[in-house]
Design a protein around this motif. Structure first.
Motif, PDB file in Angstrom:
ATOM      1  N   ASN A 263       0.853  -1.188   0.000  1.00 32.86           N
ATOM      2  CA  ASN A 263       0.000   0.000   0.000  1.00 32.86           C
ATOM      3  C   ASN A 263       0.886   1.235   0.000  1.00 32.86           C
ATOM      4  O   ASN A 263       1.727   1.407   0.881  1.00 32.86           O
ATOM      5  N   HIS A 284      -0.352   5.846   8.304  1.00 32.32           N
ATOM      6  CA  HIS A 284      -1.102   5.851   7.052  1.00 32.32           C
ATOM      7  C   HIS A 284      -1.270   7.317   6.660  1.00 32.32           C
ATOM      8  O   HIS A 284      -1.665   8.142   7.488  1.00 32.32           O
ATOM      9  N   MET A 326      -5.005  -2.335   6.340  1.00 30.30           N
ATOM     10  CA  MET A 326      -4.609  -1.681   5.089  1.00 30.30           C
ATOM     11  C   MET A 326      -5.114  -0.240   5.080  1.00 30.30           C
ATOM     12  O   MET A 326      -4.622   0.551   4.335  1.00 30.30           O
TER      13      MET A 326
END
Length: 326
Positions: A263, A284, A326
């Motif tokens: 990712n 993230h 994710m």
């Protein structure tokens, strides 16, 4: 392998020694299991991992040691060759190490009778990072405190030599950019070199020091990440030579930066190995705060699984694994 509910460590593997570096094989080795290598004070262990996140028949994690390679000196860095094959007869295992005696060692094994290693001499100071050419695995690049980046063939001959302005901390070779090498220097400069002309073609600046670690995003060749001082920094190389995004994350100093293999918005950083614990943070880009915080007793090394949002850090007689979203 047991699941560890405290400190949200998902799995641990017990090791015979302090783990200085741990590295998942980033390439497909033709087997359902993932190759992993870790280095201690005088050996390298190569094993395979399989996780319940990828195989419903696995309970937790299965780990198996394939072979222990005598190294004779502390292992500081490990790079996997793309040539590893577990599905071949005989299998091929090939990796390269950097050690505290300023030498590279190339190991080749069929996990049976053939166990060879070659020593590459040339660096005059501590080697901080190394990487195989991702397409064919016929060359290895290394960076050192001696202010050089060197490219070697598998016989240990020097094929290219770049003079740096400060210690080389990270070197990356992207599978989609086979003729470029990314080199990150401690003074905060990241340069890209054209391997055909052997010239620098692009540079990025982070305007803070010391830069300790940088990585080239596998899923997006335009994204570069690094840690310098106590911050992480992200560049989009089409937009500016200065970072588009940066954030202070580690109170003391940040040590390592690694992009996830699955990712382009997921990455991990570690703090400096402290006297007792090292902090692992998973970030993230869509979230203002880290999405996972882990601690490991005097941790070292940081590596992501090839197909899962799962990372590992070495420690005192253990490898710790964290699974994230994710």
């Amino acid at each position: 392998m047991k699941q560890d509910s405290t400190r949200n460590i998902a799995y641990t593997v017990d090791c015979e020694d302090y783990v200085h570096v741990v590295k998942f094989n980033p390439f497909d080795s033709g087997d359902a299991c993932s190759l992993i290598a870790y280095g201690g004070n005088n050996y390298v262990v190569v094993g395979t991992c399989r996780f319940q996140e990828e195989d419903a028949e696995v309970e937790g994690m299965q780990y198996k040691t394939l072979r222990t390679f005598h190294h004779g000196i502390r292992v500081d860095a490990i790079a996997w060759s793309p040539e590893n094959r577990l599905d071949a007869l005989p299998p091929l295992i090939r990796f390269c190490t950097a050690a505290s005696d300023r030498k590279l060692r190339l190991f080749t094994s069929d996990l049976q009778d053939k166990n060879e290693f070659k020593t590459f001499d040339g660096h005059s100071d501590y080697i901080n990072d190394l990487v195989f050419s991702p397409k064919d695995g016929q060359e290895v690049a290394s960076v050192s405190d001696d202010h050089t980046c060197r490219v070697w063939d598998l016989e240990g001959n020097e094929k290219a030599h770049f003079v740096l302005r400060s210690p080389g901390m990270s070197v990356c070779w992207h599978p989609e950019e086979a003729f470029k090498l990314m080199v990150a220097e401690k003074n905060g400069t990241i340069r890209f070199y054209d391997l055909i002309t052997q010239q620098a073609i692009l540079s990025l600046e982070c305007d803070q020091t010391p830069l300790m670690s940088a990585d080239w995003c596998l899923k997006n060749t335009l994204k570069i990440g690094a840690v310098a001082g106590s911050d992480w920094l992200i560049w989009d190389i089409t937009r500016s030579s200065y970072p588009q995004d940066k954030r202070p994350v580690h109170v003391d100093r940040a040590r390592l930066f690694r992009w996830s293999q699955v990712n382009e918005n997921l990455f991990a950083t570690t703090g400096y190995p402290g006297k007792t614990t090292t902090q692992l943070l998973v970030h993230h880009l869509g979230h203002p705060q880290p999405i996972l915080t882990g601690t490991a007793a005097v941790g070292s090394g940081l590596t992501w699984h090839r197909t899962l949002p799962l990372c590992a850090v070495g420690g005192d007689h253990k490898i710790f694994f964290w699974v994230t979203e994710m």
